[in-house]
Each structure stands twice: as structure tokens, then as C-alpha cells.
Design a protein around this motif. Structure first.
Motif, PDB file in Angstrom:
ATOM      1  N   GLY A   1       0.820  -1.217   0.000  1.00  0.00           N
ATOM      2  CA  GLY A   1       0.000   0.000   0.000  1.00  0.00           C
ATOM      3  C   GLY A   1       0.846   1.256   0.000  1.00  0.00           C
ATOM      4  O   GLY A   1       0.556   2.217  -0.716  1.00  0.00           O
ATOM      5  N   SER A   2       1.914   1.247   0.776  1.00  0.00           N
ATOM      6  CA  SER A   2       2.825   2.405   0.818  1.00  0.00           C
ATOM      7  C   SER A   2       3.477   2.650  -0.533  1.00  0.00           C
ATOM      8  O   SER A   2       3.619   3.793  -0.967  1.00  0.00           O
ATOM      9  CB  SER A   2       3.909   2.191   1.871  1.00  0.00           C
ATOM     10  N   ARG A   3       3.878   1.571  -1.217  1.00  0.00           N
ATOM     11  CA  ARG A   3       4.501   1.725  -2.542  1.00  0.00           C
ATOM     12  C   ARG A   3       3.525   2.372  -3.522  1.00  0.00           C
ATOM     13  O   ARG A   3       3.910   3.235  -4.313  1.00  0.00           O
ATOM     14  CB  ARG A   3       4.977   0.369  -3.067  1.00  0.00           C
ATOM     15  N   VAL A   4       2.270   1.969  -3.475  1.00  0.00           N
ATOM     16  CA  VAL A   4       1.267   2.543  -4.386  1.00  0.00           C
ATOM     17  C   VAL A   4       1.105   4.033  -4.119  1.00  0.00           C
ATOM     18  O   VAL A   4       1.119   4.843  -5.040  1.00  0.00           O
ATOM     19  CB  VAL A   4      -0.093   1.816  -4.253  1.00  0.00           C
ATOM     20  N   VAL A   5       0.967   4.413  -2.853  1.00  0.00           N
ATOM     21  CA  VAL A   5       0.749   5.818  -2.496  1.00  0.00           C
ATOM     22  C   VAL A   5       1.950   6.680  -2.883  1.00  0.00           C
ATOM     23  O   VAL A   5       1.796   7.799  -3.367  1.00  0.00           O
ATOM     24  CB  VAL A   5       0.423   5.950  -0.988  1.00  0.00           C
TER      25      VAL A   5
END
Length: 195
Positions: A22-26
Motif C-alpha cells: 500500500g505504501s509503494r502505491v501511495v
């Protein structure tokens, strides 16, 4: 979105790092505000994303940058586009980059924290097209224009959500011809001073 998450077909469901993905996407996709990743046995991963929307804009040097409710820089915009969202004044932002969050000097951190609460309420209550010219220069009493008819004085940073609720309730009781100043510094009531 799938590519940015780093999750691939064939990955073991139990070893997928949902927080990391999720952090990579954001980080990689600035127009994504949040990601919720769920696993469903036997073989499904679901990514639910919330899009970043421009809630306000701020001057950064000679440029105007749009920002989301979470304070993420979305893009540099033209003056004509800046007129469609609230313009923030009273806070100094020295640099901006797509996908980065607004950062300020330590002396202005209280202003930024209060501003983010205000932006959250504007987005959550679908008021983006009604709020203009947010002035956060006095952190004890930020001011913004509402619906082209009212100057709203929020007062100190306490119960921001409640104050927005009281504001909308008070506005709903006024006529479309009423205009003036809405004072919310007393957290329990709204004082209306007509023009």
C-alpha cells in the motif's frame, strides 16, 4: 496500481506485505490517497484505492500547487485552475514535488496541523466548490470564505469537526440573500453578524 504495489501473480498470499504494498502505491502514484489491501482465500488479493482530489492550492515560490486533503502535492496548476479551489495563505511553503506532503518550518507546524484538519472537513463534507481563500496566518483564528456570502472565523483548534457541523447547520437556517460573518470561536455556538 498493481504494478506499483509489487504484488505479482503467483505470490504466496500469506507472505504479501499489505502495508508495504500500500505504501509503494501511495508513493509511486500521487493521485492515490490511500490503499486498502485484503486477502481472500484461496487465491485473491483485492486493492481498494481512494483517489487524491485537489481540495486547495498554495503558493510555492512563483508557482501554484494543488494539494489533497492529506496535504499531498498533486501538481503545479495555472491561475485559472487555482480559482476553482480554495487558495491557502498565511503559511510558508518553500518547495514542492509531486506526491510529497507539504512540509513547513517547525515554527509553522501548528498552522499546518490545523490546516489539514480544515482540509479534511472540506473534503469529507463535499465543500470543495464552496470554500475559498483560507487564511491560516493567525493559527488561533483561521478565516475562510464560504459560499461567496460568508466570512467564517473558526477560532482556536478544538472540535474542528463539530464546528463545521455547526456552520452548516447555521447556514441552512439562513436565507439565500443573507451574507456576513460567521464566528465559531465559541465551540458551542455560531454567531452570525450580517453585512
Amino acid at each position: 496500481i498493481i504494478s506499483a504495489s509489487g504484488i505479482h501473480t503467483g505470490d504466496n498470499l500469506f507472505f504479501i506485505n499489505r502495508i508495504g504494498a500500500g505504501s509503494r502505491v501511495v508513493v509511486k502514484l500521487p493521485y492515490i490517497d490511500s490503499v486498502k489491501i485484503t486477502r481472500s482465500l484461496p487465491n485473491r488479493v483485492t486493492l481498494v484505492v481512494e483517489e487524491s482530489k485537489a481540495v486547495a492550492c498554495v503558493d510555492v515560490g512563483d508557482e501554484i500547487w494543488s494539494i489533497s486533503q492529506t496535504g499531498k502535492f498533486l501538481s503545479a496548476i495555472e491561475k485559472k485552475d487555482a480559482q476553482l479551489i480554495a487558495h491557502i495563505s498565511g503559511i510558508s511553503v518553500s518547495s514542492a514535488a509531486v506526491g510529497e506532503t507539504v512540509s513547513v518550518d517547525e515554527t509553522e507546524q501548528a498552522k499546518l496541523d490545523y490546516l489539514l484538519e480544515i482540509l479534511y472537513q472540506i473534503q469529507a463534507r463535499s465543500l470543495v466548490d464552496k470554500v475559498a481563500d483560507i487564511d491560516i496566518s493567525n493559527v488561533a483564528d483561521p478565516i475562510f470564505e464560504y459560499d461567496g456570502r460568508f466570512i467564517v472565523k473558526l477560532g482556536a483548534r478544538d472540535n474542528t469537526e463539530y464546528k463545521f457541523g455547526k456552520l452548516l447547520s447555521a447556514v441552512s437556517k439562513l436565507t439565500v440573500d443573507d451574507a456576513g460573518t460567521m464566528e465559531l470561536s465559541d465551540g458551542n455556538k455560531v454567531t452570525f453578524k450580517p453585512n
